[in-house]
Structure formats: C-alpha cells, structure tokens
Design an enzyme around this catalytic site. Structure first.
Site, PDB file in Angstrom:
ATOM      1  N   TYR A  11     -31.612  13.860   3.706  1.00  0.00           N
ATOM      2  CA  TYR A  11     -32.844  13.336   4.303  1.00  0.00           C
ATOM      3  C   TYR A  11     -33.799  12.882   3.220  1.00  0.00           C
ATOM      4  O   TYR A  11     -34.093  13.612   2.269  1.00  0.00           O
ATOM      5  CB  TYR A  11     -33.531  14.400   5.176  1.00  0.00           C
ATOM      6  CG  TYR A  11     -35.002  14.098   5.399  1.00  0.00           C
ATOM      7  CD1 TYR A  11     -35.397  12.973   6.114  1.00  0.00           C
ATOM      8  CD2 TYR A  11     -35.989  14.924   4.849  1.00  0.00           C
ATOM      9  CE1 TYR A  11     -36.749  12.671   6.288  1.00  0.00           C
ATOM     10  CE2 TYR A  11     -37.338  14.627   5.015  1.00  0.00           C
ATOM     11  CZ  TYR A  11     -37.709  13.499   5.743  1.00  0.00           C
ATOM     12  OH  TYR A  11     -39.035  13.193   5.897  1.00  0.00           O
ATOM     13  N   ARG A  46     -29.069  17.126  20.359  1.00  0.00           N
ATOM     14  CA  ARG A  46     -30.169  17.934  20.887  1.00  0.00           C
ATOM     15  C   ARG A  46     -30.415  17.685  22.381  1.00  0.00           C
ATOM     16  O   ARG A  46     -30.972  18.540  23.070  1.00  0.00           O
ATOM     17  CB  ARG A  46     -31.454  17.624  20.129  1.00  0.00           C
ATOM     18  CG  ARG A  46     -31.434  18.093  18.663  1.00  0.00           C
ATOM     19  CD  ARG A  46     -32.688  17.675  17.924  1.00  0.00           C
ATOM     20  NE  ARG A  46     -33.881  18.378  18.435  1.00  0.00           N
ATOM     21  CZ  ARG A  46     -35.110  18.150  17.990  1.00  0.00           C
ATOM     22  NH1 ARG A  46     -35.327  17.234  17.063  1.00  0.00           N
ATOM     23  NH2 ARG A  46     -36.122  18.831  18.482  1.00  0.00           N
ATOM     24  N   SER A  63       0.998  -4.583  -4.378  1.00  0.00           N
ATOM     25  CA  SER A  63      -0.213  -3.767  -4.447  1.00  0.00           C
ATOM     26  C   SER A  63      -1.504  -4.592  -4.400  1.00  0.00           C
ATOM     27  O   SER A  63      -2.278  -4.604  -5.345  1.00  0.00           O
ATOM     28  CB  SER A  63      -0.179  -2.931  -5.729  1.00  0.00           C
ATOM     29  OG  SER A  63      -1.142  -1.896  -5.690  1.00  0.00           O
ATOM     30  N   ARG A  67       4.787  10.617 -10.980  1.00  0.00           N
ATOM     31  CA  ARG A  67       3.922  11.710 -11.440  1.00  0.00           C
ATOM     32  C   ARG A  67       4.590  13.063 -11.246  1.00  0.00           C
ATOM     33  O   ARG A  67       4.342  14.002 -11.990  1.00  0.00           O
ATOM     34  CB  ARG A  67       2.595  11.703 -10.664  1.00  0.00           C
ATOM     35  CG  ARG A  67       1.679  10.521 -10.941  1.00  0.00           C
ATOM     36  CD  ARG A  67       0.329  10.720 -10.256  1.00  0.00           C
ATOM     37  NE  ARG A  67      -0.448   9.493 -10.234  1.00  0.00           N
ATOM     38  CZ  ARG A  67      -0.612   8.719  -9.161  1.00  0.00           C
ATOM     39  NH1 ARG A  67      -0.059   9.075  -8.000  1.00  0.00           N
ATOM     40  NH2 ARG A  67      -1.330   7.622  -9.231  1.00  0.00           N
ATOM     41  N   ALA A  98       0.809  -1.227   0.000  1.00  0.00           N
ATOM     42  CA  ALA A  98       0.000   0.000   0.000  1.00  0.00           C
ATOM     43  C   ALA A  98       0.840   1.274   0.000  1.00  0.00           C
ATOM     44  O   ALA A  98       0.830   2.051  -0.960  1.00  0.00           O
ATOM     45  CB  ALA A  98      -0.957  -0.019   1.195  1.00  0.00           C
ATOM     46  N   CYS A 119      -7.092  -6.364   3.259  1.00  0.00           N
ATOM     47  CA  CYS A 119      -8.383  -6.377   3.957  1.00  0.00           C
ATOM     48  C   CYS A 119      -9.406  -7.259   3.253  1.00  0.00           C
ATOM     49  O   CYS A 119     -10.434  -7.616   3.844  1.00  0.00           O
ATOM     50  CB  CYS A 119      -8.924  -4.960   4.082  1.00  0.00           C
ATOM     51  SG  CYS A 119      -7.884  -3.875   5.088  1.00  0.00           S
TER      52      CYS A 119
END
Length: 443
Positions: free
Chosen positions: A424, A440, A38, A21, A10, A42
């Site tokens: 929502y 709240r 590479s 680059r 990784a 997981c």
C-alpha cells in the site's frame, strides 16, 4: 543416455537445458521441423506493430548457441513423421534434402507445440491470407503490409485477434474483426467482454459478431471475405481462430490423446508409453480449480512443463502442480486479465457459485491519476472458495490478477483475501485493495 526431444521452442528447450544441468553425461538431440529455436511467439504481434524493433529481438537463444555453448545436437528442418515405440526409434525426414532419418532414444520428449487452425475454406489458396504462429508467419505479414493494403480483416476475436487488431491500427490500417460467436474474447464473461467491445469501437475497429466465414474470393489475391450473412471487401486477411496440438504423427503409437488432440500426461509429464514424455502446447495441463486435465496453451505453462519433463527424464523427480488458467493481454488502452474459471465454466462444471462485481480506482481515491478497475470475482456458494477472477482496466490489472492467481493456486476462500498483507502507498493502492473491498462485501 540418449535423450531425444521433438520440438525446439519453449517446452523442448526448457527440457534440454534442464537435462544437461542434471545429467552431465547426457547426449541431447533436438529435432526442430523449422529453422528457429527458442523464440517468444507472444512477441510477434508487437514486432508486426513496430513496438519491438526487429524480429530477431524475440529470439532468446539461437540454434548455434545451443550447439556451441551447451553441446546440444540441435537440428533444423527435421520433421518427425513416426515413432516406433517397440524399437524406441524416431523416424522422419530432413525437409531441406528430403532424406529420411532414424534416431534411437533412451528417453523421448514430445514438445511439438500447437499449429494454427487453417480451415479448408474456399479460396484459401489466394495470396494475402495469413496466420500467425512462427517467425516466418510474422515476416510474411510484414512483407505483405505495403502501402496498397488499406483494409485488414481478422477472423477470430481471441487474444491473437485482439493484439493484431491493435497492431494493424497502429500501422494506420482499417481493421475489421469477424467473430463467429456473440462476443469478442470468449474466455471472459459477456458482461466483462462488453468493455472490450467499447474499446474496439473507441479505436475505430469494426466488429462483426455472429457471422461465420465460409470462404474468400479474388483473382490471385484475396479481395473479398464471404460469410454466412454477407460479404466484405478486404486487402489482407489474418486467420486467428485458434490452435490445435501437433500430434497427428502419433497415430497408432498407443500414446493416449484426448478429444482436443492433446497428449495425456501425468504430473511427471509421462505419457501412457514408458520412456516417452510430453510437455507444452501439445500436452494436457492439470487445472487446479476444475480438478481435471485441460488444454490451455500458454508460453508460461510450456516452459514450466518442459523444465519438469527434463528433470524427470534425467532422474530428478519433480511434479507439475497445475495451472489456474491465468492470462493477460493489452488491448489498446486496456489491460484484460483473467484467472480461474468464468461463469460459463462454472455452469459447465455444475458448481454452485456466487459472483461479486466492483469498480474501483487502481490507487488511493484521493491520489490524482486514478484509473478505474472493473473487477469480477467468482466463489463457491457454500465453501466460499475462490473460483475465478476477471479484471479489466487501464492500470493495476496485472497486480490484482497475480494476487488472485496466487490465491487460487493455494485454494483460498474469498474471506482469506482479507488477511493478505498487500502493498500500500497512495500512488498504487488504497488501504484496502479493490479485491479486498469485494471480499468485505461477502456475507
């Protein structure tokens, strides 16, 4: 400019890609002790469980791709044994030929990751005892999972232990989890971990807590696990008791290493030695909430740190902003998410804190199919700054954890959660998100 990278997974390959680059004339040399580049570690539990069809599916780019497409000198079976800091030399051995090598560097990245912890217990040489860290580990487990394997025992109740418990049950195996501590998933608070215990029981996983493994017995193949309190029959063992940074080869280099074995780095991934950088599971990770350097090895962090290390090595300064300790795992029908710090960590840091706990549906209460979310938030007693969150449920956990992680990154207060413009619609949420409902309630 000769860039040498130790480690081809990784952090190492994120850095390599960033270097090419940024520096069009870069000569990038990568030294990988294994044979694979590479790949997604997981994803290995899901390969073993059969959800991911083939082990090659977790390989992001092959070694040939890096060589042919990106002109990176990607080596395999090259184990680094020493670094000569004064001469800027990397020294090691080609493990397939046993020949030594010396490679000069202008800038060096150590991205050696972490190795599975393998204790020196009695009987460790018996067949049928595994760990899970590499593609080869996964292949060996798959090869060993014959029809004769009925009882699988997992030592360790962390994320890998939980994921593999589910994978083995999916394969029809009897599963036993042995945990030295008093709860599974110790990165959660005990009240939240109780939900994990219930899920394990619901799916037929035998959970043994408060016992320490001392060894194994058998003829040539393991058949018994011995703990400090008893013994258990088994056909296969998986050791999932954690990882340790792969940094032993750095002894006597002068590179600063902390008490966990991780290389100390600054925000630019620089070590204590000029022209030497480190990133990923072998390095420290600055924790924004704790305000100190930590070690939480995760693929997301490794990729970020690798990219930043590569940019800095190639002359494009970038700073790593830090982590907040976010993670998530699937355990049978539940999703377990956490971010920030737990009560245990808050006490260790001597922080004055409050908690709020709530159960709520993941969608609008009147919309069918709602699943209960169990949410726990920690915040500073005086400043009300958010300190951490734990969310467990069947649906909607990832959404809430990522919102909380973003809030923690920006060091928001519990009250500021109320101002967030969250999405929502009845199938997904109520007009007040469950984490806002908690906010709240705070006086």
């Amino acid at each position: 400019m000769d860039y040498v990278i130790i480690g081809g997974v990784a952090a190492g390959m994120s850095a390599a890609m960033e270097i090419i680059r940024t520096d069009s004339s870069a000569n990038v040399i990568v030294l990988e002790r294994g044979e694979d580049y590479s790949y997604g570690q997981c994803g290995l539990p899901y390969v073993i469980g059969g959800i991911v069809p083939h082990i090659d599916d977790v390989i992001v780019r092959s070694v040939d791709t890096f060589r042919d497409k990106y002109n990176i000198h990607a080596h395999i079976y090259t184990e680094v044994t020493k670094i000569d800091i004064d001469k800027q030399l990397v020294i090691g051995v080609h493990t397939d030929t046993n020949k030594t090598f010396h490679i000069k560097y202008d800038r060096l990245l150590i991205a050696t990751g972490a190795d599975a912890i393998i204790p020196n217990w009695e009987g460790m040489d018996l067949k049928g005892i595994h760990s899970l860290k590499t593609l080869q580990d996964a292949e060996q487990i798959i090869s060993d999972l014959t029809e004769d394997i009925h009882q699988v025992s997992i030592v360790g109740g962390g994320y890998i232990g939980l994921e593999m418990a589910e994978s083995f049950r999916m394969l029809g195996k009897n599963v036993r989890l042995i945990q030295r501590g008093e709860q599974l998933a110790p990165i959660f608070d005990p009240d939240m971990a109780a939900l994990i215990h219930e899920e394990a029981q619901k799916h037929g996983v035998e959970v043994i807590l408060g016992e320490s493994v001392e060894g194994f017995s058998g003829d040539t193949h393991v058949d018994t696990i011995i703990t400090d309190k008893g013994s258990y029959q088994t056909d296969l063992v998986l050791l999932a008791i954690g990882v340790k940074p792969n940094t032993n080869f750095l002894n006597y280099t002068g590179i600063h290493i902390n008490n966990k074995g991780a290389i100390q780095v600054n925000a630019y991934m620089e070590t204590s030695i000029p022209n030497v950088y480190a990133a990923g599971d072998c390095a420290t990770h600055y924790h924004i909430i704790k305000q100190l350097d930590d070690h939480i090895p995760l693929g997301t962090t490794a990729n970020k740190q690798g990219r930043i290390a590569g940019a800095n090595m190639a002359g494009n300064p970038k700073a790593f902003k830090g982590i907040v300790g976010t993670s998530i795992v699937k355990f049978f029908d539940l999703t377990l998410g956490r971010t920030g710090i737990t009560e245990k960590e808050a006490k260790q840091l001597k922080l004055s804190y409050e908690i709020q706990v709530r159960e709520a549906d993941h969608n609008a209460s009147y919309y069918p199919g709602g699943e209960r979310l169990h949410i726990k938030l920690l915040f500073h007693k005086e400043s009300k700054q958010l300190l951490g969150g734990q969310v467990i449920g069947k649906a909607g956990v990832d959404k809430r954890i990522d919102v909380l992680a973003t809030a923690l990154y920006n060091q928001m207060t519990i009250y500021q959660l109320l101002d967030l413009d969250l999405s929502y619609a009845p199938p997904y949420n109520g007009v007040w998100d469950p984490i806002q409902q908690i906010a709240r309630k705070v006086k």
